[in-house]
Design a protein around this motif. Structure first.
Motif, PDB file in Angstrom:
ATOM      1  N   ILE A 121      17.432  48.948  39.026  1.00  9.27           N
ATOM      2  CA  ILE A 121      17.499  49.567  40.354  1.00  9.27           C
ATOM      3  C   ILE A 121      16.368  50.571  40.529  1.00  9.27           C
ATOM      4  O   ILE A 121      15.638  50.550  41.530  1.00  9.27           O
ATOM      5  N   VAL A 122      16.208  51.455  39.567  1.00 11.95           N
ATOM      6  CA  VAL A 122      15.198  52.507  39.670  1.00 11.95           C
ATOM      7  C   VAL A 122      13.783  51.913  39.688  1.00 11.95           C
ATOM      8  O   VAL A 122      12.893  52.418  40.380  1.00 11.95           O
ATOM      9  N   ALA A 123      13.574  50.804  38.973  1.00  9.67           N
ATOM     10  CA  ALA A 123      12.256  50.177  38.941  1.00  9.67           C
ATOM     11  C   ALA A 123      11.986  49.308  40.171  1.00  9.67           C
ATOM     12  O   ALA A 123      10.879  48.792  40.333  1.00  9.67           O
ATOM     13  N   GLY A 124      13.005  49.137  41.026  1.00  7.59           N
ATOM     14  CA  GLY A 124      12.809  48.344  42.237  1.00  7.59           C
ATOM     15  C   GLY A 124      12.728  46.857  41.978  1.00  7.59           C
ATOM     16  O   GLY A 124      11.918  46.148  42.593  1.00  7.59           O
ATOM     17  N   ARG A 125      13.602  46.349  41.097  1.00  8.84           N
ATOM     18  CA  ARG A 125      13.630  44.908  40.794  1.00  8.84           C
ATOM     19  C   ARG A 125      14.944  44.331  41.336  1.00  8.84           C
ATOM     20  O   ARG A 125      15.942  44.235  40.605  1.00  8.84           O
ATOM     21  N   PRO A 126      14.983  43.958  42.622  1.00  8.52           N
ATOM     22  CA  PRO A 126      16.242  43.577  43.282  1.00  8.52           C
ATOM     23  C   PRO A 126      16.948  42.365  42.692  1.00  8.52           C
ATOM     24  O   PRO A 126      18.164  42.389  42.517  1.00  8.52           O
ATOM     25  N   GLN A 127      16.212  41.286  42.381  1.00 11.37           N
ATOM     26  CA  GLN A 127      16.878  40.093  41.856  1.00 11.37           C
ATOM     27  C   GLN A 127      17.478  40.370  40.487  1.00 11.37           C
ATOM     28  O   GLN A 127      18.599  39.947  40.177  1.00 11.37           O
ATOM     29  N   GLU A 128      16.742  41.103  39.666  1.00 10.84           N
ATOM     30  CA  GLU A 128      17.261  41.456  38.349  1.00 10.84           C
ATOM     31  C   GLU A 128      18.497  42.340  38.477  1.00 10.84           C
ATOM     32  O   GLU A 128      19.481  42.164  37.746  1.00 10.84           O
ATOM     33  N   ALA A 129      18.448  43.288  39.430  1.00  9.79           N
ATOM     34  CA  ALA A 129      19.595  44.173  39.651  1.00  9.79           C
ATOM     35  C   ALA A 129      20.826  43.369  40.067  1.00  9.79           C
ATOM     36  O   ALA A 129      21.936  43.605  39.573  1.00  9.79           O
ATOM     37  N   ALA A 130      20.631  42.402  40.964  1.00  8.87           N
ATOM     38  CA  ALA A 130      21.748  41.569  41.415  1.00  8.87           C
ATOM     39  C   ALA A 130      22.312  40.748  40.263  1.00  8.87           C
ATOM     40  O   ALA A 130      23.538  40.652  40.092  1.00  8.87           O
ATOM     41  N   ASP A 131      21.441  40.151  39.466  1.00  5.07           N
ATOM     42  CA  ASP A 131      21.889  39.322  38.335  1.00  5.07           C
ATOM     43  C   ASP A 131      22.638  40.162  37.297  1.00  5.07           C
ATOM     44  O   ASP A 131      23.669  39.740  36.764  1.00  5.07           O
ATOM     45  N   LEU A 132      22.122  41.350  37.016  1.00  7.13           N
ATOM     46  CA  LEU A 132      22.773  42.226  36.035  1.00  7.13           C
ATOM     47  C   LEU A 132      24.129  42.710  36.540  1.00  7.13           C
ATOM     48  O   LEU A 132      25.092  42.811  35.773  1.00  7.13           O
TER      49      LEU A 132
END
Length: 240
Positions: A210-221
């Motif tokens: 989230i903090v790094a601004g990686r939306p797809q990774e955030a959603a998957d995690l």
């Protein structure tokens, strides 16, 4: 003599709760008409202003239609009510409704990844440090906690910060109501939720995405974090 604090009760609130319970349980079916204000006041042993105030609250909640000079009609809450009735639907007459519980869990699983994705998208450089600190503090408090109910509270605090970062009033209001419905069941849910709230590393990874601004990774995690306990709880409730 052990003295206990006196609980101040609202008469109109008691009237509201009684009629709302009958509407939500189906005892008062859609289309049914309530007795007049005078009749309700006499039957309940309260004043007419208290009944009037309760009816106004019921109308605002989408449970009845109040028409001046006409009968008060019960509405279909499934068509007119909002999320504010969810806690009352979840537990009725002291019993947990499995269907409502399943719906809450499904909403949690589907909304969580999207909220995490939005948080990663909308978290600007100015806010990232502040939000990152708040998320990290929640995770470290979770890591240090051993009480299973308190762990769930720290997890909810984590998601509270994520919802703030997502900057969506709709998701915020949904989260508020889902949390209000979920909180009374924390102790009962603790055995199944322990694996999720004990997965501290997953919360750390989600925070970083989230903090790094990686939306797809955030959603998957977020989905990977939420899905196992959600699936297990739905199976316990007899869902599909």
């Amino acid at each position: 003599m052990a003295l206990q604090p006196v609980v101040k009760r609202s008469v109109s609130g008691d009237v509201f709760e009684q009629i709302a319970a009958d509407v939500l349980s189906g005892e008062l079916a859609p289309g049914a008409t309530l007795p007049s204000e005078r009749q309700l006041a006499e039957a309940l042993g309260v004043s007419r202003p208290a009944v009037r105030e309760a009816l106004q609250r019921l109308a605002a909640a989408g449970l009845v239609a109040v028409r001046q000079g006409d009968a008060t009609t019960v509405l279909d809450y499934r068509r007119g009510a909002g999320l504010e009735v969810l806690p009352r639907l979840l537990v009725q007459a002291g019993e947990l409704d499995p269907g409502v519980a399943r719906s809450i869990l499904e909403a949690r699983l589907h909304n969580g990844p999207k909220v995490a994705e939005l948080a990663a998208v909308r978290l600007g450089a100015t806010d990232s440090a502040t939000v990152g600190t708040a998320l990290t503090e929640s995770v470290e408090a979770l890591a240090a906690e051993r009480d299973p109910v308190a762990q769930q509270r720290h997890a909810m605090e984590f998601w509270d910060h994520v919802v703030d970062a997502a900057d969506s009033i709709v998701f915020r209001l949904m989260f508020n109501m889902l949390r209000a419905a979920y909180e009374p069941a924390l102790a009962a849910l603790a055995p199944i939720m322990s694996a999720e709230v004990g997965n501290v590393e997953a919360y750390r990874e989600l925070t970083a995405a989230i903090v790094a601004g990686r939306p797809q990774e955030a959603a998957d995690l977020a989905r990977a974090l939420l899905e196992p306990a959600t699936t297990a709880l739905i199976e316990v409730l007899g869902g599909h």
